[in-house]
Design a protein around this motif. Structure first.
Motif, PDB file in Angstrom:
ATOM      1  N   ALA A   1     -45.849 -79.446  -9.145  1.00 22.87           N
ATOM      2  CA  ALA A   1     -45.335 -78.574 -10.207  1.00 22.87           C
ATOM      3  C   ALA A   1     -44.405 -79.351 -11.141  1.00 22.87           C
ATOM      4  CB  ALA A   1     -44.601 -77.375  -9.601  1.00 22.87           C
ATOM      5  N   TYR A   2     -43.560 -80.202 -10.582  1.00 21.12           N
ATOM      6  CA  TYR A   2     -42.645 -81.003 -11.384  1.00 21.12           C
ATOM      7  C   TYR A   2     -43.412 -81.951 -12.304  1.00 21.12           C
ATOM      8  CZ  TYR A   2     -38.775 -84.056 -12.639  1.00 21.12           C
ATOM      9  OH  TYR A   2     -37.844 -84.781 -13.339  1.00 21.12           O
ATOM     10  N   LEU A   3     -44.435 -82.605 -11.763  1.00 21.88           N
ATOM     11  CA  LEU A   3     -45.200 -83.570 -12.563  1.00 21.88           C
ATOM     12  C   LEU A   3     -46.024 -82.897 -13.654  1.00 21.88           C
ATOM     13  CD1 LEU A   3     -46.316 -86.072  -9.794  1.00 21.88           C
ATOM     14  CD2 LEU A   3     -44.569 -86.399 -11.559  1.00 21.88           C
ATOM     15  N   ARG A   4     -46.305 -81.607 -13.513  1.00 18.86           N
ATOM     16  CA  ARG A   4     -47.030 -80.865 -14.562  1.00 18.86           C
ATOM     17  C   ARG A   4     -46.116 -80.490 -15.730  1.00 18.86           C
ATOM     18  NH1 ARG A   4     -49.943 -78.448 -10.110  1.00 18.86           N
ATOM     19  NH2 ARG A   4     -48.425 -76.772 -10.031  1.00 18.86           N
ATOM     20  N   LEU A   5     -44.803 -80.551 -15.527  1.00 16.76           N
ATOM     21  CA  LEU A   5     -43.875 -80.229 -16.597  1.00 16.76           C
ATOM     22  C   LEU A   5     -43.973 -81.275 -17.705  1.00 16.76           C
ATOM     23  CD1 LEU A   5     -40.701 -79.308 -14.468  1.00 16.76           C
ATOM     24  CD2 LEU A   5     -42.238 -77.724 -15.681  1.00 16.76           C
ATOM     25  N   PRO A   6     -43.691 -80.894 -18.951  1.00 15.95           N
ATOM     26  CA  PRO A   6     -43.732 -81.882 -20.029  1.00 15.95           C
ATOM     27  C   PRO A   6     -42.638 -82.937 -19.849  1.00 15.95           C
ATOM     28  CG  PRO A   6     -42.798 -79.815 -20.816  1.00 15.95           C
ATOM     29  CD  PRO A   6     -43.281 -79.565 -19.427  1.00 15.95           C
ATOM     30  N   LYS A   7     -42.888 -84.131 -20.359  1.00 18.31           N
ATOM     31  CA  LYS A   7     -41.900 -85.193 -20.289  1.00 18.31           C
ATOM     32  C   LYS A   7     -40.621 -84.756 -20.993  1.00 18.31           C
ATOM     33  CE  LYS A   7     -45.041 -89.083 -19.910  1.00 18.31           C
ATOM     34  NZ  LYS A   7     -45.478 -90.359 -20.504  1.00 18.31           N
ATOM     35  N   THR A   8     -39.490 -85.114 -20.411  1.00 18.56           N
ATOM     36  CA  THR A   8     -38.199 -84.833 -21.023  1.00 18.56           C
ATOM     37  C   THR A   8     -38.023 -85.748 -22.229  1.00 18.56           C
ATOM     38  OG1 THR A   8     -37.222 -84.146 -18.930  1.00 18.56           O
ATOM     39  CG2 THR A   8     -35.699 -84.855 -20.651  1.00 18.56           C
ATOM     40  N   VAL A   9     -37.659 -85.174 -23.355  1.00 23.62           N
ATOM     41  CA  VAL A   9     -37.435 -85.944 -24.566  1.00 23.62           C
ATOM     42  C   VAL A   9     -35.944 -86.037 -24.792  1.00 23.62           C
ATOM     43  CG1 VAL A   9     -37.811 -86.038 -27.066  1.00 23.62           C
ATOM     44  CG2 VAL A   9     -39.591 -85.127 -25.571  1.00 23.62           C
ATOM     45  N   VAL A  10     -35.456 -87.263 -24.904  1.00 24.20           N
ATOM     46  CA  VAL A  10     -34.033 -87.510 -25.133  1.00 24.20           C
ATOM     47  C   VAL A  10     -33.864 -87.976 -26.564  1.00 24.20           C
ATOM     48  CG1 VAL A  10     -32.011 -88.841 -24.416  1.00 24.20           C
ATOM     49  CG2 VAL A  10     -33.711 -88.120 -22.719  1.00 24.20           C
ATOM     50  N   ALA A  11     -33.069 -87.258 -27.320  1.00 26.40           N
ATOM     51  CA  ALA A  11     -32.824 -87.629 -28.719  1.00 26.40           C
ATOM     52  C   ALA A  11     -31.919 -88.845 -28.767  1.00 26.40           C
ATOM     53  CB  ALA A  11     -32.187 -86.462 -29.465  1.00 26.40           C
ATOM     54  N   ALA A  12     -32.308 -89.820 -29.578  1.00 26.37           N
ATOM     55  CA  ALA A  12     -31.525 -91.051 -29.680  1.00 26.37           C
ATOM     56  C   ALA A  12     -30.507 -90.973 -30.786  1.00 26.37           C
ATOM     57  CB  ALA A  12     -32.434 -92.229 -29.911  1.00 26.37           C
TER      58      ALA A  12
END
Length: 92
Positions: A81-92
């Motif tokens: 379930a965790y791996l199906r979540l979208p990648k976390t996007v970190v604003a630079a």
């Protein structure tokens, strides 16, 4: 529960009591990574220790998803379930 000699050797190696058993350092779903504390299923189950509760709570406060799983089937479901979540996007 560990034998005292094994516990002493682990402590000597720098192992900290309560740190979750598995770390998946992949940022998903707004989290920075997944930590899993494994617990056995009945009849060999054991309660989550005070140290384990503390680590899980602190990790969650820092933006990780830290959970307790009872047995490997429970863990596999949570990992999938965790791996199906979208990648976390970190604003630079």
């Amino acid at each position: 529960q560990r034998h005292k000699a094994v516990a002493a050797k682990l402590k000597e190696q720098g192992v900290k009591a309560g740190v979750p058993d598995l770390v998946l350092p992949m940022a998903r779903g707004g989290y920075f990574g997944l930590y899993i504390e494994f617990k056995a299923t009945p009849p060999h189950d054991a309660p989550v220790s005070v140290n384990q509760h503390g680590w899980v709570g602190r990790l969650n406060e820092q933006g990780y998803l830290a959970i307790v799983c009872r047995g490997h089937f429970d863990a596999m479901e949570h990992i999938r379930a965790y791996l199906r979540l979208p990648k976390t996007v970190v604003a630079a």
